[in-house]
Scaffold this active site. Structure first.
Site, PDB file in Angstrom:
ATOM      1  N   ASP A 172      44.497  37.377  37.484  1.00 20.09           N
ATOM      2  CA  ASP A 172      44.133  38.628  38.149  1.00 20.09           C
ATOM      3  C   ASP A 172      45.027  39.745  37.611  1.00 20.09           C
ATOM      4  O   ASP A 172      46.256  39.589  37.526  1.00 20.09           O
ATOM      5  CB  ASP A 172      44.305  38.491  39.668  1.00 20.09           C
ATOM      6  CG  ASP A 172      43.723  39.670  40.412  1.00 20.09           C
ATOM      7  OD1 ASP A 172      42.510  39.666  40.651  1.00 20.09           O
ATOM      8  OD2 ASP A 172      44.492  40.594  40.744  1.00 20.09           O
ATOM      9  N   GLU A 215      38.535  42.437  38.681  1.00 19.52           N
ATOM     10  CA  GLU A 215      39.584  42.260  37.674  1.00 19.52           C
ATOM     11  C   GLU A 215      40.103  40.828  37.614  1.00 19.52           C
ATOM     12  O   GLU A 215      41.185  40.571  37.095  1.00 19.52           O
ATOM     13  CB  GLU A 215      40.751  43.213  37.959  1.00 19.52           C
ATOM     14  CG  GLU A 215      41.491  42.950  39.255  1.00 19.52           C
ATOM     15  CD  GLU A 215      40.896  43.686  40.460  1.00 19.52           C
ATOM     16  OE1 GLU A 215      41.642  43.913  41.430  1.00 19.52           O
ATOM     17  OE2 GLU A 215      39.699  44.021  40.430  1.00 19.52           O
TER      18      GLU A 215
END
Length: 304
Positions: A172, A215
């Protein structure tokens, strides 16, 4: 699974009286079902299809048997044999026990329908384009969430059946919302595109990358134990941290937090593997970001 026995002369005559020209190479493509558009390359190894975790191609189809049928190549021709399934194996809507598969034939397993597509044809190129559209995340050009999960399911089934290692990374990007808020979503997209390119450039066959959403990315490391996977994860972390994205003249940098876990036979499901990778990812976030965390160590080395 032991390889199927070669066909004897009587069986061949029962299947086809006149055989067409041999198929040079082919794939089975799912044209209807939960794994729509997925392709399976056919080679010399027998391919078992069914709901069982030990099948070469597993389908989550309640109408399919655990071991439904097997497809194999013999003397340049593809054959399918039913394995005593409850709902039959069908070729072109006809129930079969044993049959040859020719280019264009439809193979039905439960409620899932495959089509045999010969390599190098216009149809193969057309379906290849459809496959790309349905399996890749268009922004980052890594696998989309649905297809990555299909690949993860298949890899875990293989790891379980062959008692082989497998590791999974959840990745992430840190403080990514700040990039969108401060520089705009186009700049954020540029960063995501660069991360996708970095992952694809760094990974080696048979390693795979996917975008889970936003993301967050995932990396699958088949045949890889935790110590080696940890080194691979640290390499990815450093490459991302060192990279600069040029977004309309603005130089943007981002770091990543990574959660890493190795598959083990005590895990009850792929979902459990993913849950543990996610838990380690959030540990990495909580411990300061820009680091790799695994279940076996309380604190991994960080941004060194």
């Amino acid at each position: 699974m032991s390889p199927p026995k070669p066909l004897d002369t009587t069986q061949r005559q029962q299947v086809l009286r006149q055989l067409p020209a041999p198929t040079e190479g082919a794939v089975l493509m799912v044209v209807h079902g939960e794994r729509f558009s997925q392709r399976i390359a056919l080679d010399q190894r027998p391919l078992s299809i069914g709901r069982g975790d030990d099948c070469g191609f597993r389908i989550d189809d309640p109408a399919a048997s655990r071991r439904h049928c097997v497809v194999w190549l013999e003397d340049g021709r593809f054959w399918v044999r039913d394995l005593g399934s409850t709902n039959q194996t069908c070729v072109n809507d006809r129930g079969v026990t044993l049959a040859e598969l020719s280019a264009g034939d439809y193979l039905t397993v439960g409620d899932t329908v495959f089509r045999l597509i010969r390599n190098g044809t216009l149809e193969a190129r057309y379906h290849s384009g459809l496959h790309r559209l349905s399996t890749l995340d268009m922004l980052t050009q890594v696998y989309n969430r649905r297809h990555f999960r299909d690949l993860l399911d298949a890899a875990c089934a293989e790891a379980r059946a062959a008692h082989m290692p497998l590791s999974l990374i959840f990745l992430d990007l840190d403080h990514f919302k700040r990039i969108n808020d401060s520089h705009g979503h186009c700049a954020g997209d540029a960063v995501l595109q660069d991360v996708g390119r970095l992952l694809k450039a760094e990974l080696q066959v048979p390693e795979l990358a996917g975008r889970l959403g936003g993301e967050e990315f995932a990396v699958l490391l088949p045949h890889t134990r935790l110590p080696t996977a940890r080194n691979r994860a640290q390499t990815l972390r450093r490459i991302i941290a060192a990279h600069t994205t040029d977004a309309n003249g603005e130089a943007l940098k981002v770091t990543a937090s990574l959660g890493l876990v190795e598959w083990n036979e005590q895990m009850s499901s792929v979902a459990e593997l993913m849950h543990e990778a996610d838990r380690q990812l959030y540990r990495a976030k909580a411990l300061g970001r820009n680091r790799v965390c695994t279940p076996v160590e309380q604190v991994e080395c960080g941004a060194g």
